[in-house]
Design an enzyme around this catalytic site. Structure first.
Site, short mmCIF file in Angstrom:
data_model
loop_
_atom_site.label_atom_id
_atom_site.label_comp_id
_atom_site.label_asym_id
_atom_site.label_seq_id
_atom_site.Cartn_x
_atom_site.Cartn_y
_atom_site.Cartn_z
CE LYS A 22 -93.35 -19.20 -7.94
NZ LYS A 22 -92.62 -19.21 -6.79
CG ASN A 23 -89.80 -16.98 -8.06
OD1 ASN A 23 -91.04 -17.23 -7.52
ND2 ASN A 23 -89.08 -18.04 -8.33
CB CYS A 120 -91.08 -25.36 2.47
SG CYS A 120 -89.75 -25.20 1.19
NE ARG A 125 -86.81 -22.47 0.56
CZ ARG A 125 -87.68 -22.18 -0.30
NH1 ARG A 125 -88.78 -22.81 -0.32
NH2 ARG A 125 -87.75 -21.00 -1.20
CG ASP A 309 -86.63 -22.27 -9.12
OD1 ASP A 309 -86.88 -21.06 -8.91
OD2 ASP A 309 -86.33 -22.92 -7.94
NE ARG A 401 -96.58 -22.30 -2.98
CZ ARG A 401 -95.56 -22.36 -2.48
NH1 ARG A 401 -95.23 -23.44 -1.72
NH2 ARG A 401 -94.76 -21.17 -2.26
C1 EPZ Z 1 -85.88 -18.08 -4.15
O1 EPZ Z 1 -85.91 -18.93 -2.93
C2 EPZ Z 1 -86.91 -18.60 -5.01
N1 EPZ Z 1 -88.20 -17.99 -4.55
C3 EPZ Z 1 -86.90 -19.99 -5.32
O2 EPZ Z 1 -87.86 -20.33 -6.30
C4 EPZ Z 1 -85.54 -20.35 -5.72
O3 EPZ Z 1 -85.46 -22.01 -5.82
C5 EPZ Z 1 -84.41 -19.95 -5.03
O4 EPZ Z 1 -84.60 -18.38 -4.70
C6 EPZ Z 1 -83.15 -20.26 -5.40
O5 EPZ Z 1 -83.02 -19.62 -6.85
C7 EPZ Z 1 -88.52 -16.84 -4.76
O6 EPZ Z 1 -88.08 -16.23 -5.39
C8 EPZ Z 1 -90.01 -16.51 -4.19
P1 EPZ Z 1 -82.31 -18.50 -1.33
P2 EPZ Z 1 -85.10 -18.31 -1.79
O7 EPZ Z 1 -82.28 -17.77 -0.27
O8 EPZ Z 1 -84.78 -16.77 -1.63
C9 EPZ Z 1 -79.98 -20.87 2.15
C10 EPZ Z 1 -89.58 -21.74 -6.78
O9 EPZ Z 1 -89.92 -22.78 -7.31
N2 EPZ Z 1 -80.37 -19.95 2.80
O10 EPZ Z 1 -81.55 -18.22 -2.61
O11 EPZ Z 1 -85.81 -19.02 -0.28
C11 EPZ Z 1 -81.39 -21.84 1.59
O12 EPZ Z 1 -81.59 -22.90 2.65
C12 EPZ Z 1 -89.15 -21.31 -5.77
O13 EPZ Z 1 -90.10 -20.72 -7.42
C13 EPZ Z 1 -79.65 -19.86 4.20
O14 EPZ Z 1 -79.02 -20.74 4.48
O15 EPZ Z 1 -83.80 -19.09 -1.96
C14 EPZ Z 1 -80.94 -22.47 0.31
O16 EPZ Z 1 -80.39 -23.75 0.58
C15 EPZ Z 1 -88.61 -22.33 -4.73
N3 EPZ Z 1 -80.10 -18.76 5.02
C16 EPZ Z 1 -79.91 -21.56 -0.19
O17 EPZ Z 1 -79.76 -20.64 0.95
C17 EPZ Z 1 -80.85 -17.93 4.69
O18 EPZ Z 1 -81.07 -16.67 5.41
C18 EPZ Z 1 -80.60 -20.81 -1.41
O19 EPZ Z 1 -81.82 -20.32 -0.96
C19 EPZ Z 1 -81.38 -17.82 3.40
C20 EPZ Z 1 -81.14 -18.88 2.46
#
Ligand code: EPZ
Length: 423
Positions: A22-23, A120, A125, A309, A401
């Site tokens: 998915k990701n 969410c 996020r 995850d 999802r």
């Molecule tokens: C991706 O989300 C995945 N989603 C998530 O999987 C996964 O949990 C996550 O990466 C971490 O591995 C997809 O790939 C579609 P991040 P993403 O940006 O990109 C903070 C699932 O269950 N952050 O790595 O949104 C954020 O708040 C989903 O399949 C900022 O502060 O995660 C978080 O605390 C859930 N500012 C941390 O970084 C930003 O601009 C990591 O988030 C972006 C992120």
């Protein structure tokens, strides 16, 4: 809304075919916006999130064909007639990953408007790292009426960008944008998740020039245009880990067809330390458990650390361990909503901020529980598979999802599980 009913206590035994990731699929579909040529993606999982991103591309004007093939679903995308570059709230709120269209649209068309995703269930996020990175590439960013607007009328300019925090989405967004920027872009402090490397490989088959995939420093040499491609998505490592736990928590034996351990080393390392047997060959991984579940402490980290995850799923397993375990969630600020639901099933779990203390119990008991987010909902299914009696899980749209054919896959391994139409 539909519910899932599980009558637990059966040792699962059988084969589960792992679906496409998915990701990896979501950013790959979005990356098709970077070319007007035909893009074919194979082994696309048929998930609600995939349907949402296809709805978004259709809204932009994409021409799509999503059909069954011999080895999973095949998606053909032609983005010749993209007329709309605005991602509306009603679609973005369904799935945060929609924000990834920002980089692709502004790189190809010089403009993009995307509704702010909002938080969410698992956290606020923010997307500040995405936006600051696009500004470094020369886009002007403005916020109006709940939308982010990115404009780069003369195209993006390559730049050196140091990501202040490891972010999967920001790394993906900026990597996509930089493929069409003028000159070289270097991204420092990148996330290293396998899904990012998969996206980079996909882009390179389209003629992008990306180096350093899998490391924390990715270099992208901008090109004038990208061509079409025909790409097969790798299997979903989180689905693999999830069904590995289904075998472990029921004390059964499941062959995960198409699975591999190398992108989930941290999870399989811990499973082996909790007493799970793992046997891998070139095409599958066989998971089984005969002995007691040993307790273990876990802290989620960016790849290659223990993936957030998989946190909820492992918590379900450790709730039946022969001692106490500690899980620390370091990635998201609110990813423990499965705790009260597992406690309703008899688990002994307490939370102190980002840390959960799980005192193993002898057994779990079926109960009515509620899904709150994708991975929390599957942890309730896993707990229900091991619990005594019937577990009824509501709000299972969260499950849809990210898990393709979950009820069928588990039924084929002897689970007493059914999906009942909503009341
Ligand atoms: C991706 O989300 C995945 N989603 C998530 O999987 C996964 O949990 C996550 O990466 C971490 O591995 C997809 O790939 C579609 P991040 P993403 O940006 O990109 C903070 C699932 O269950 N952050 O790595 O949104 C954020 O708040 C989903 O399949 C900022 O502060 O995660 C978080 O605390 C859930 N500012 C941390 O970084 C930003 O601009 C990591 O988030 C972006 C992120």
């Amino acid at each position: 809304m539909d519910q899932i009913k599980v009558r637990g206590g059966k040792k699962l035994k059988g084969i589960i075919e792992i679906s496409g990731s998915k990701n990896a699929t979501l950013p790959i579909i979005i990356a098709s916006l970077l070319t007007e040529r035909k893009v074919v993606v194979r082994r696309v999982p048929d998930l609600a999130d995939v349907r949402t991103i296809l709805e978004l591309l259709t809204f932009f004007g994409a021409d799509l064909n999503f059909r069954s093939g011999l080895n999973g679903k095949i998606l053909e995308i032609i983005n010749t007639n993209i007329t709309v570059k605005k991602a509306p709230y009603e679609l973005v709120r369904k799935m945060r990953a929609s924000v990834l269209v920002l980089g692709a649209l502004v790189a190809r068309y010089g403009e993009a408007k995307v509704s702010l995703p909002g938080g969410c269930a698992i956290g606020t996020r923010p997307i500040d790292i995405h936006l600051n990175g696009l500004e470094s590439l020369g886009a002007s960013i403005s916020l109006e009426d709940g939308y982010v607007k990115a404009v780069a009328k003369n195209g993006l300019i390559g730049s050196e960008i140091n990501l202040p925090k490891v972010s999967v989405g920001a790394t993906e967004n900026l990597m996509m944008a930089a493929t069409l920027a003028k000159g070289k872009t270097v991204l420092f402090n990148c996330a290293k998740e396998p899904e990012i490397s998969e996206l980079g490989r996909f882009l390179n088959t389209m003629g992008a020039k990306i180096l350093g995939l899998g490391t924390d420093k990715i270099t992208i040499h901008g090109v004038d245009e990208l061509i079409g491609t025909d790409f097969t998505v790798a299997n979903d490592r989180i689905e693999t880990g999830t069904y590995a736990i289904a075998a472990a928590i029921t004390g059964g034996i499941i062959k995960l067809q198409g699975a591999q351990t190398n992108h989930l080393f941290s999870v399989f390392d811990i499973l082996s330390k909790t007493g799970v047997s793992i046997v891998e060959d070139s095409e599958s991984v066989v998971i089984s458990r005969d002995n007691e579940i040993l307790p273990f402490d876990i802290a989620t980290q960016p790849y290659p650390g223990f993936p957030t995850d998989m946190q909820a799923q492992v918590m379900a397993l450790l709730s039946l361990a022969s001692g106490s375990s500690i899980i620390t969630e370091n990635i998201f600020e609110n990813r423990f909503m499965h705790i009260p639901e597992l406690v309703r099933m008899g688990a002994n779990i307490t939370q102190e901020g980002p840390t959960a203390i799980i005192k193993g119990v002898k057994k779990l008991k079926g109960a009515q529980v509620m899904a709150t987010d994708l991975r929390a909902s599957v942890s309730l299914v896993l707990a229900g598979l091991a619990a005594e009696g019937e577990t009824v899980i509501s709000r299972i749209y969260h499950l849809d999802r990210g898990y393709e054919d979950l009820v069928r896959k588990l039924t084929n391994c002897g689970a007493d599980i059914e999906r009942v139409a909503g009341i």
